[in-house]
Design a protein around this motif. Structure first.
Motif, mmCIF file in Angstrom:
data_model
loop_
_atom_site.group_PDB
_atom_site.id
_atom_site.type_symbol
_atom_site.label_atom_id
_atom_site.label_comp_id
_atom_site.label_asym_id
_atom_site.label_seq_id
_atom_site.Cartn_x
_atom_site.Cartn_y
_atom_site.Cartn_z
ATOM 1 N N THR A 48 1.587 -12.547 13.847
ATOM 2 C CA THR A 48 1.244 -13.735 13.057
ATOM 3 C C THR A 48 1.390 -13.467 11.569
ATOM 4 O O THR A 48 1.921 -14.300 10.814
ATOM 5 N N LEU A 49 0.943 -12.292 11.124
ATOM 6 C CA LEU A 49 1.063 -11.950 9.707
ATOM 7 C C LEU A 49 2.531 -11.805 9.292
ATOM 8 O O LEU A 49 2.916 -12.226 8.192
ATOM 9 N N MET A 50 3.349 -11.217 10.159
ATOM 10 C CA MET A 50 4.764 -11.063 9.819
ATOM 11 C C MET A 50 5.460 -12.403 9.649
ATOM 12 O O MET A 50 6.363 -12.554 8.830
ATOM 13 N N THR A 51 5.081 -13.381 10.445
ATOM 14 C CA THR A 51 5.721 -14.684 10.349
ATOM 15 C C THR A 51 5.277 -15.477 9.127
ATOM 16 O O THR A 51 5.982 -16.381 8.682
ATOM 17 N N THR A 52 4.107 -15.143 8.573
ATOM 18 C CA THR A 52 3.583 -15.916 7.447
ATOM 19 C C THR A 52 3.882 -15.285 6.089
ATOM 20 O O THR A 52 4.173 -15.999 5.126
ATOM 21 N N CYS A 53 3.829 -13.965 5.994
ATOM 22 C CA CYS A 53 4.028 -13.330 4.674
ATOM 23 C C CYS A 53 4.780 -12.012 4.826
ATOM 24 O O CYS A 53 4.190 -10.930 4.641
ATOM 25 N N PRO A 54 6.074 -12.047 5.173
ATOM 26 C CA PRO A 54 6.823 -10.800 5.374
ATOM 27 C C PRO A 54 6.970 -9.967 4.103
ATOM 28 O O PRO A 54 6.857 -8.748 4.144
ATOM 29 N N LYS A 55 7.232 -10.631 2.970
ATOM 30 C CA LYS A 55 7.430 -9.884 1.718
ATOM 31 C C LYS A 55 6.156 -9.160 1.311
ATOM 32 O O LYS A 55 6.188 -7.983 0.905
ATOM 33 N N PHE A 56 5.028 -9.829 1.436
ATOM 34 C CA PHE A 56 3.749 -9.207 1.071
ATOM 35 C C PHE A 56 3.451 -8.004 1.953
ATOM 36 O O PHE A 56 2.945 -6.980 1.469
ATOM 37 N N LEU A 57 3.775 -8.083 3.241
ATOM 38 C CA LEU A 57 3.516 -6.967 4.146
ATOM 39 C C LEU A 57 4.359 -5.749 3.780
ATOM 40 O O LEU A 57 3.876 -4.616 3.838
ATOM 41 N N ILE A 58 5.618 -5.969 3.403
ATOM 42 C CA ILE A 58 6.466 -4.842 3.018
ATOM 43 C C ILE A 58 5.936 -4.190 1.750
ATOM 44 O O ILE A 58 5.858 -2.957 1.634
ATOM 45 N N GLN A 59 5.538 -4.999 0.783
ATOM 46 C CA GLN A 59 4.963 -4.456 -0.449
ATOM 47 C C GLN A 59 3.663 -3.712 -0.161
ATOM 48 O O GLN A 59 3.413 -2.634 -0.723
ATOM 49 N N LEU A 60 2.859 -4.286 0.714
ATOM 50 C CA LEU A 60 1.576 -3.656 1.049
ATOM 51 C C LEU A 60 1.781 -2.310 1.736
ATOM 52 O O LEU A 60 1.041 -1.351 1.477
ATOM 53 N N SER A 61 2.788 -2.206 2.592
ATOM 54 C CA SER A 61 3.048 -0.939 3.273
ATOM 55 C C SER A 61 3.456 0.150 2.288
ATOM 56 O O SER A 61 3.038 1.305 2.405
ATOM 57 N N LEU A 62 4.270 -0.215 1.294
ATOM 58 C CA LEU A 62 4.651 0.773 0.275
ATOM 59 C C LEU A 62 3.446 1.216 -0.540
ATOM 60 O O LEU A 62 3.244 2.410 -0.782
ATOM 61 N N LEU A 63 2.642 0.267 -0.976
ATOM 62 C CA LEU A 63 1.464 0.612 -1.768
ATOM 63 C C LEU A 63 0.462 1.419 -0.945
ATOM 64 O O LEU A 63 -0.194 2.324 -1.482
ATOM 65 N N PHE A 64 0.353 1.129 0.326
ATOM 66 C CA PHE A 64 -0.567 1.875 1.184
ATOM 67 C C PHE A 64 -0.132 3.332 1.319
ATOM 68 O O PHE A 64 -0.966 4.239 1.309
ATOM 69 N N SER A 65 1.191 3.567 1.452
ATOM 70 C CA SER A 65 1.677 4.949 1.543
ATOM 71 C C SER A 65 1.378 5.713 0.249
ATOM 72 O O SER A 65 1.014 6.898 0.287
ATOM 73 N N LEU A 66 1.511 5.046 -0.901
ATOM 74 C CA LEU A 66 1.174 5.692 -2.169
ATOM 75 C C LEU A 66 -0.316 6.016 -2.245
ATOM 76 O O LEU A 66 -0.709 7.119 -2.648
ATOM 77 N N LEU A 67 -1.126 5.051 -1.853
ATOM 78 C CA LEU A 67 -2.577 5.261 -1.892
ATOM 79 C C LEU A 67 -2.998 6.368 -0.939
ATOM 80 O O LEU A 67 -3.869 7.190 -1.260
ATOM 81 N N LEU A 68 -2.368 6.425 0.229
ATOM 82 C CA LEU A 68 -2.723 7.451 1.212
ATOM 83 C C LEU A 68 -2.369 8.847 0.706
ATOM 84 O O LEU A 68 -3.169 9.792 0.837
ATOM 85 N N SER A 69 -1.171 9.007 0.130
ATOM 86 C CA SER A 69 -0.789 10.321 -0.403
ATOM 87 C C SER A 69 -1.693 10.730 -1.553
ATOM 88 O O SER A 69 -2.049 11.905 -1.697
ATOM 89 N N LEU A 70 -2.094 9.771 -2.383
ATOM 90 C CA LEU A 70 -3.015 10.083 -3.483
ATOM 91 C C LEU A 70 -4.377 10.477 -2.951
ATOM 92 O O LEU A 70 -5.023 11.407 -3.470
ATOM 93 N N LEU A 71 -4.834 9.816 -1.881
ATOM 94 C CA LEU A 71 -6.128 10.147 -1.288
ATOM 95 C C LEU A 71 -6.100 11.539 -0.672
ATOM 96 O O LEU A 71 -7.077 12.309 -0.813
ATOM 97 N N ILE A 72 -5.004 11.895 -0.017
ATOM 98 C CA ILE A 72 -4.882 13.232 0.563
ATOM 99 C C ILE A 72 -4.892 14.295 -0.541
ATOM 100 O O ILE A 72 -5.526 15.352 -0.400
ATOM 101 N N THR A 73 -4.219 14.004 -1.637
ATOM 102 C CA THR A 73 -4.207 14.945 -2.765
ATOM 103 C C THR A 73 -5.608 15.152 -3.332
ATOM 104 O O THR A 73 -6.046 16.286 -3.559
ATOM 105 N N ALA A 74 -6.329 14.061 -3.550
ATOM 106 C CA ALA A 74 -7.684 14.162 -4.099
ATOM 107 C C ALA A 74 -8.611 14.906 -3.144
ATOM 108 O O ALA A 74 -9.427 15.732 -3.576
ATOM 109 N N THR A 75 -8.466 14.636 -1.845
ATOM 110 C CA THR A 75 -9.309 15.320 -0.864
ATOM 111 C C THR A 75 -9.028 16.820 -0.838
ATOM 112 O O THR A 75 -9.949 17.645 -0.730
ATOM 113 N N SER A 76 -7.758 17.194 -0.966
ATOM 114 C CA SER A 76 -7.396 18.613 -0.967
ATOM 115 C C SER A 76 -8.001 19.338 -2.155
ATOM 116 O O SER A 76 -8.558 20.435 -2.017
ATOM 117 N N PHE A 77 -7.944 18.735 -3.332
ATOM 118 C CA PHE A 77 -8.526 19.375 -4.512
ATOM 119 C C PHE A 77 -10.051 19.393 -4.434
ATOM 120 O O PHE A 77 -10.694 20.337 -4.919
#
Length: 348
Positions: free
Chosen positions: A85-114
């Motif tokens: 349902t989300l893909m049919t309503t806002c495909p562009k937003f989902l693609i942008q959100l997936s990219l931002l989520f990967s950035l946030l996840l890598s930053l969170l892993i970095t902070a947790t490691s330190f």
């Protein structure tokens, strides 16, 4: 010179890779026989054996396992519906959100490691975060194009609503097989425990079937799930290609394209689906057994290192083959090629 591309051609209707389909049906019959002969009696003996203990009088209570399976099935179906349902309503937003989520996840892993003073892991986290930032900057301007492609595919699927019904029906059949497989697994475990108890080889409750039985059972599970998944993939590929080249034949809920694609996927092209699915299933089975061996506490450091390398190699092979199959099955769904012929077209 500019490269030349050869367009696929519609193949004559005949069964392709029939040996794989025959082998697939044979293993389905075998699992059903094990389920009926060993599994059903074992479940009747063990389900409800006790409410507070896992093992009562040498028998295992599988009630909790059954409940977990049902809950997981219902949750996955609900999540799939929501994501579609989300893909049919806002495909562009989902693609942008997936990219931002990967950035946030890598930053969170970095902070947790330190935070836990794992400086080497933190340094690698910074490196991956910077690489992810570079990747996001490079592809950000192309998100609109990716969203347009996604929206085009979703439009084709929405114009042929019967694809949803077909996919749900195949998913329900897949879940039914999973239940049968689990009952068969319970029967094999119960028979193994009974044989070990009769021979006096029981050490606590640590009784497992032999590696041979496990390999065959896991291979059957992964193969069947791959076949169901790829059957949906081939049906959708056939419907979408018909919608693109002949819109009049694929513009209703119960269009001719849905019927023809379903018939091809379950008859003449079913062997090709089973062939490619078997290759992936073999790798998945080997990976599962290697991962099980890795968690064996009796392994020394050298054995654990070798198993880790083997697991990594199998994971790479699985990823490559699944990526290859994704495009090969499009040729199977569109033109009716055999699996190997579709693979050749993908490569050329």
């Amino acid at each position: 010179p500019n490269p030349t591309y050869q367009k696929g051609e519609l193949q004559e209707s005949k069964c392709r890779d029939a040996w794989a389909a025959i082998l697939f049906y044979a293993q389905l019959i075998a699992v059903c026989c094990v389920c009926g002969i060993l599994g059903v009696p074992a479940v009747r003996r063990n389900v409800g054996a006790g409410n507070d203990a896992v093992v009562v009088e040498g028998r295992t209570d599988y009630t909790g396992l059954i409940y977990v399976t049902l809950i997981a099935a219902a949750s996955s179906f609900a999540l799939s519906t929501i994501s579609l349902t989300l893909m049919t309503t806002c495909p562009k937003f989902l693609i942008q959100l997936s990219l931002l989520f990967s950035l946030l996840l890598s930053l969170l892993i970095t902070a947790t490691s330190f935070y836990y003073q794992q400086y080497i892991a933190g340094a690698f986290g910074i490196l991956f975060f910077l690489l992810s930032c570079c990747y996001a900057c490079c592809v950000w301007r192309r998100i609109a194009f990716a969203a347009a492609n996604l929206n085009t595919g979703l439009t084709a699927v929405k114009r042929n609503g019967g694809v949803f019904v077909t996919s749900v029906w195949i998913t329900v059949v897949s879940f039914g097989y999973l239940v049968v497989w689990m009952v068969a697994m319970v029967g094999v475990y119960d028979a193994t425990a009974a044989a070990a108890a009769g021979g006096g080889n029981v050490e606590g409750n640590n009784v497992q079937p032999s590696w041979g039985y496990l390999f065959l059972l896991l291979l059957s599970l992964f193969w069947t799930q791959q076949v169901f998944q790829n059957t949906i993939h081939v049906i959708v590929a056939g419907v979408v290609s018909t919608w693109w080249f002949a819109p009049d034949e694929a513009s209703s809920c119960c269009s001719v394209a849905i019927k023809d694609s379903f018939i091809r996927a379950t008859t003449s092209s079913f062997g090709s689906i089973c062939f490619g699915s078997l290759l992936v299933a073999i790798i998945q089975t080997l990976r599962s057994m290697v991962e099980s061996a890795r968690h064996d506490s009796s392994n020394d450091g050298c054995a654990a290192f070798v198993l880790c390398l083997v697991d990594c190699l199998l994971q790479c092979l699985q990823g490559i083959l699944e990526y290859f199959n994704k495009f090969a099955y499009i040729y199977v769904g569109m033109y009716g090629y055999s699996y190997l012929e579709a693979g050749k077209n993908v490569m050329t």
